[in-house]
Scaffold this active site. Structure first.
Site, PDB file in Angstrom:
ATOM      1  N   CYS A  22      45.473  33.473  49.183  1.00  0.00           N
ATOM      2  CA  CYS A  22      44.204  33.923  48.600  1.00  0.00           C
ATOM      3  C   CYS A  22      43.348  32.789  48.051  1.00  0.00           C
ATOM      4  O   CYS A  22      42.148  32.963  47.833  1.00  0.00           O
ATOM      5  CB  CYS A  22      44.462  34.939  47.487  1.00  0.00           C
ATOM      6  SG  CYS A  22      45.234  36.458  48.071  1.00  0.00           S
ATOM      7  N   HIS A  53      38.677  35.495  42.524  1.00  0.00           N
ATOM      8  CA  HIS A  53      39.329  36.249  43.592  1.00  0.00           C
ATOM      9  C   HIS A  53      39.285  37.721  43.225  1.00  0.00           C
ATOM     10  O   HIS A  53      39.627  38.108  42.111  1.00  0.00           O
ATOM     11  CB  HIS A  53      40.773  35.769  43.735  1.00  0.00           C
ATOM     12  CG  HIS A  53      41.619  36.624  44.616  1.00  0.00           C
ATOM     13  ND1 HIS A  53      41.198  37.052  45.856  1.00  0.00           N
ATOM     14  CD2 HIS A  53      42.867  37.128  44.445  1.00  0.00           C
ATOM     15  CE1 HIS A  53      42.147  37.784  46.402  1.00  0.00           C
ATOM     16  NE2 HIS A  53      43.171  37.856  45.569  1.00  0.00           N
ATOM     17  N   ASN A  60      40.054  43.990  48.153  1.00  0.00           N
ATOM     18  CA  ASN A  60      40.598  42.634  48.140  1.00  0.00           C
ATOM     19  C   ASN A  60      40.563  42.085  49.564  1.00  0.00           C
ATOM     20  O   ASN A  60      41.310  42.542  50.430  1.00  0.00           O
ATOM     21  CB  ASN A  60      42.032  42.684  47.601  1.00  0.00           C
ATOM     22  CG  ASN A  60      42.710  41.322  47.539  1.00  0.00           C
ATOM     23  OD1 ASN A  60      42.288  40.374  48.198  1.00  0.00           O
ATOM     24  ND2 ASN A  60      43.776  41.231  46.768  1.00  0.00           N
TER      25      ASN A  60
END
Length: 326
Positions: free
Chosen positions: A113, A254, A284
């Protein structure tokens, strides 16, 4: 490093899937997944490929910067899950963008990520050091391909597909004030996809390969690890930059989950109105979530002053980049 983000872009698949649709298909109470995850909708690829999304985001970033493929000396692909194991994804995106043979360097980095933040630092070093006049960094993710809907629907419902990209050039003022990454390998087994590398030989053990081909996550263990260490990490990054929490004009995090973002805001003390939060509408997007949110902020005119890119990743790592936008 005296660099600037000269342009950004993002891309989404056309299909939008509300959480209520998954409730119905899985036999769950209406509104269950939305309440459990905070994600209301996400975009899911049907006709689009991961490369299509990447190219769209890159073209938007180049146009925003007023540059063309011919002006770029370095391209870095930064996704957690590549288009294929070999070759890297970057050369194929370069091909689709019309890069000439030998014109630029192209490779991938993978910090799950945090891949975009890691790639952005690499690109900044190349531009600041004169190895490239301009660099293009992209993250493109098709998270919908490997989700555990049968075993962990509340985890699966967190994710969505998308892409983001940025063009990096030199600057006379501003630039990267600090970067920091810390890894906590005790969390290696807390989330991931076990198949696809050399761990399982598909030809000899196809059933084992298939059983590990979907994303799995222990949310409670990750939450505990993050709760213990993340705030100290943020404070250390700010200290490196010479900033305080009050100095930060914008946080681009994030987009792990809407609920996770809320916890991060409470834990760190950042004002909620200074944190870019788009997770409820797109989910996400793994490595693409930071550049996607970055483009949202830039197009909304919020990219000014002291900007913090911040996130967590599987492995487990915390990473951040402090950027002074002149």
């Amino acid at each position: 490093m005296r660099i600037k983000i000269a342009g950004t872009g993002r891309a989404l698949p056309q299909k939008v899937v509300p959480s209520s649709e998954w409730d119905a298909s899985l036999g769950l109470e209406h509104g269950h997944l939305g309440a459990a995850t905070g994600v209301v909708t996400r975009h899911v690829c049907e006709s689009e490929s991961q490369i299509d999304l990447a190219v769209t985001a890159c073209r938007a970033a180049l146009a925003d910067a007023g540059l063309s493929a011919g002006d770029i000396g370095l391209v870095i692909g930064a996704q957690a899950v590549p288009y294929q194991p070999i070759p890297a994804t970057a050369p194929l995106v370069m091909q689709r963008l019309g890069f000439a043979d030998g014109q630029a360097a192209g490779f991938d980095v993978n910090a799950t990520c945090l891949s975009f933040v890691t790639a952005l630092e690499q690109a900044a070093m190349a531009v600041d050091g004169g190895r490239a006049a301009a660099a293009l960094v992209f993250s493109s993710e098709v998270a919908s391909r490997a989700l555990p809907w049968d075993s962990q629907p509340e985890i699966a419902a967190l994710f969505g597909d998308g892409a983001g990209a940025a063009v990096i050039t030199r600057a006379n003022r501003g630039g990267i004030a600090a970067t920091l990454m810390r890894t906590f390998p005790s969390g290696f087994d807390d989330c991931g996809i076990g198949a696809g590398g050399t761990r399982i030989d598909y030809h000899n053990a196809p059933d084992d390969f298939a059983s590990l081909a979907r994303f799995q996550m222990d949310g409670r263990r990750l939450f505990r690890l993050t709760s213990v260490h993340f705030c100290n990490f943020v404070n250390d990054l700010l200290e490196r930059a010479g900033w305080s929490i009050a100095d930060v004009d914008l946080v681009v995090p994030h987009q792990a989950s809407p609920l996770g973002l809320g916890h991060m805001i409470r834990q760190t003390g950042f004002a909620a109105d200074r944190v870019v939060n788009v997770a409820a509408g797109v989910g996400n997007q793994i490595a693409a979530s930071i550049p996607f949110a970055l483009d949202v902020a830039r197009r909304d005119g919020r990219m000014a002053g002291k900007v913090l890119l911040l996130g967590t990743s599987a492995g487990v790592s915390f990473g951040g980049l402090a950027l002074e936008v002149a």
